[in-house]
Every structure is written in C-alpha cells, then in structure tokens.
Design a protein around this motif. Structure first.
Motif, PDB file in Angstrom:
ATOM      1  N   PRO A  98       2.743   4.043  -8.912  1.00 54.58           N
ATOM      2  CA  PRO A  98       1.555   3.678  -8.136  1.00 54.58           C
ATOM      3  C   PRO A  98       0.237   3.978  -8.849  1.00 54.58           C
ATOM      4  CG  PRO A  98       2.589   5.641  -7.225  1.00 54.58           C
ATOM      5  CD  PRO A  98       3.533   5.098  -8.252  1.00 54.58           C
ATOM      6  N   VAL A 199       8.242   5.193   1.674  1.00 56.91           N
ATOM      7  CA  VAL A 199       6.863   5.494   2.056  1.00 56.91           C
ATOM      8  C   VAL A 199       6.598   4.901   3.440  1.00 56.91           C
ATOM      9  CG1 VAL A 199       4.427   5.195   1.467  1.00 56.91           C
ATOM     10  CG2 VAL A 199       6.136   5.476  -0.354  1.00 56.91           C
ATOM     11  N   ARG A 201       3.984   4.149   5.080  1.00 56.43           N
ATOM     12  CA  ARG A 201       2.937   3.129   5.095  1.00 56.43           C
ATOM     13  C   ARG A 201       3.458   1.746   4.712  1.00 56.43           C
ATOM     14  NH1 ARG A 201       0.592   4.825   1.132  1.00 56.43           N
ATOM     15  NH2 ARG A 201       0.754   3.140  -0.382  1.00 56.43           N
ATOM     16  N   LEU A 202       4.505   1.709   3.900  1.00 53.00           N
ATOM     17  CA  LEU A 202       5.025   0.447   3.379  1.00 53.00           C
ATOM     18  C   LEU A 202       6.229  -0.063   4.171  1.00 53.00           C
ATOM     19  CD1 LEU A 202       4.814   1.183  -0.449  1.00 53.00           C
ATOM     20  CD2 LEU A 202       3.101   0.142   1.030  1.00 53.00           C
ATOM     21  N   ARG A 241       6.593  -5.123  -0.619  1.00 54.40           N
ATOM     22  CA  ARG A 241       5.386  -4.320  -0.706  1.00 54.40           C
ATOM     23  C   ARG A 241       5.549  -3.329  -1.854  1.00 54.40           C
ATOM     24  NH1 ARG A 241       2.846  -2.377   4.854  1.00 54.40           N
ATOM     25  NH2 ARG A 241       0.995  -2.824   3.584  1.00 54.40           N
ATOM     26  N   ASP A 243       3.614  -0.005  -3.832  1.00 52.36           N
ATOM     27  CA  ASP A 243       2.590   1.032  -3.717  1.00 52.36           C
ATOM     28  C   ASP A 243       1.770   1.101  -5.008  1.00 52.36           C
ATOM     29  OD1 ASP A 243       1.060   3.239  -3.256  1.00 52.36           O
ATOM     30  OD2 ASP A 243       2.718   4.672  -3.178  1.00 52.36           O
ATOM     31  N   LEU A 245      -1.578   2.323  -4.545  1.00 52.56           N
ATOM     32  CA  LEU A 245      -2.746   2.947  -3.934  1.00 52.56           C
ATOM     33  C   LEU A 245      -3.387   3.997  -4.843  1.00 52.56           C
ATOM     34  CD1 LEU A 245      -4.338   2.763  -1.285  1.00 52.56           C
ATOM     35  CD2 LEU A 245      -2.952   4.652  -0.413  1.00 52.56           C
ATOM     36  N   ASP A 251      -2.334  -1.788  -1.896  1.00 56.17           N
ATOM     37  CA  ASP A 251      -0.904  -2.086  -1.984  1.00 56.17           C
ATOM     38  C   ASP A 251      -0.739  -3.557  -2.345  1.00 56.17           C
ATOM     39  OD1 ASP A 251      -0.111   0.512  -1.160  1.00 56.17           O
ATOM     40  OD2 ASP A 251      -0.486  -0.055   0.928  1.00 56.17           O
TER      41      ASP A 251
END
Length: 269
Positions: A98, A199, A201-202, A241, A243, A245, A251
């Motif tokens: 990432p 993760v 968020r993903l 998706r 990562d 970030l 993303d």
C-alpha cells in the motif's frame, strides 16, 4: 524426469481416484480424491521496484469431493449436490504494497477450503421451468504472513460464504403470432474480502443483482427480438479493491456494471 528452475523443483505427481455408483432408480452418487499442481511462477507484473522480481514456489491442492446427481417426479425435477474439502499448500497470489504499489508474487504456505453446492431444475410444465443454484464456502488461512503481518485465521480473497442464483423460463404464448417468453433472474452473494489481510475498509458487503430478458421469435423462426436488463436496481458494488492508502492516499477500485438495458433484434436469411 525432473528439472530445476530458478531454485524451485518442478517435479510433480498428480492424479485422480474416483468412484461412481449408479443406484437402481438411475440416480448417481460419487466420491473422488484428486491433486492439482501449478508450477513455480515468475512475477510478470514487475513494474515499479526490483523487489517485484519475485518467484513463487509450486502450488498444490488436494481435493476431496462427494456428491450425487438425482432426478425425481418422472424426471421433472433434477437435483445435483456436492460437498468438497480443499487442502491448499503454497497458494500463489499477488500482494500489493500500500505504500509503494509494488506487486510481489507470494505464497500462502497452508490454507483450507470446504463447502457445498447444489443445482436444482424444476420443469413444472412445457411452458415453465425454474433453475436455481446455491453455494456454501468456508475458507481459512492456516499458516502465512504478508508484509510482516500474520494472516493465519483470515479468509481467502474473493470467497463469499454464500452464493445463490435463480432463473425462471416462462413461455407466455407460442402460436401463429410467434413465441413470447419471460426470463427474470437474480444472483446474490454474501460479503467478501479482495485481499488476504482482510482490511475491514476494503470489505465488500453482500448484494444481489436483478436482471432478465423478454424474448420474441416469429412463428417461422426467421425474426427475433429481445428486451434485456442487467442490475435493474442499480446496485453499487465493487469487483476488486486494492489498498494504496498509505502511499497514495486512495484505494484502487474496480466497480461493477451499473444498471443497463437495451433491445436486440435479429433476422435469419
């Protein structure tokens, strides 16, 4: 005869042993054990950093499966079911850093997958047929680390726990004015991750896609027309998706198709 490639052996012995048993009523039950193999791989996506010039060890999966293929009600109902267990060793996958977007080819030393699937077809009449399918899946990494993080206990990527699909084929009329048929469909899948770090968020939450088509064909078969639609509820969802970030502030996402509809016309000469 074995060989060596960049330090990894390509020797392999794979095969399948299966048993099929046909019952007196014509239904079939079966069981099998098989082993699959993927040779050592070189990372062809080395674009950004020398560290991307990585090699993955050979991948191996041992599969255990049992199932049945059955028909009932004078063959109007067809039901196929199967259960399986996969023992994965050194599964190959691409890991994206990432912070730098560097893509490294890695191995997950040990993981397992088990589940079941079923397919059902009901021919209610000459004009009405139902098709349905369901899959159950449980995945778990048993040993492995990615970017210095222990991922043991995490789910594998692109592995929803539940999938379901259904389609209806309905002939409204079939005569001198031609044949008109309706074909609505729906497909559902539960939540999934797109990477092995899981993760939150993903994570893609569960969603369903509704579509279908209405078909007309002339009585002589020369002309046809279809009105079709996909994702009619305009569901927003991701198909992958990544990562990025930490290094880039965003993303990298692939988005599923939005609502689509159209008309198709055809003629035979």
């Amino acid at each position: 005869m074995g060989s060596r490639w960049l330090g990894y052996s390509q020797d392999n012995l794979s095969g399948k042993i299966g048993l099929d048993y046909k019952l007196a009523d014509g239904n079939l039950v079966y069981a099998s054990i098989s082993r699959g193999y993927r040779a050592p791989s070189f990372n062809a996506q080395a674009f950004f950093d020398p560290s991307e010039l990585s090699i993955a060890k050979p991948e191996q999966v041992t599969s255990y499966e049992v199932g049945a293929k059955t028909q009932f009600a004078d063959r109007k109902v067809t039901l196929n079911v199967a259960g399986f267990y996969y023992d994965y060793r050194n599964q190959q996958f691409i890991n994206v850093d990432p912070a730098s977007a560097a893509q490294t080819l890695l191995n997950i030393p040990k993981s397992r997958i088990y589940g079941g699937e079923a397919e059902l077809t009901i021919r209610a009449s000459d004009r009405l047929t139902f098709h349905g399918g369901m899959g159950l899946l449980a995945t778990k990494i048993q040993r492995g680390s990615v970017s210095g993080v222990n991922v043991a206990g995490n789910r594998l990527s692109n592995a929803p726990t539940l999938t379901f699909n259904a389609t209806i084929d309905l002939t409204v009329f079939d005569g001198g004015m031609g044949k008109l048929s309706l074909h609505p469909d729906v497909a559902y899948q539960s939540s999934q991750f797109f990477e092995v770090l899981n993760v939150p968020r993903l994570r893609q939450s569960s969603y369903a896609l509704v579509g279908g088509h209405i078909d007309w064909e002339s009585a002589d078969g020369r002309f046809n027309a279809s009105i079709w639609g996909k994702n009619l509820t305009d569901k927003f969802y991701f198909t992958s998706r990544v990562d990025l970030l930490a290094g880039f502030g965003f993303d990298y996402n692939h988005i599923g198709i939005p609502r689509m509809y159209g008309v198709t016309l055809g003629a035979k000469f």
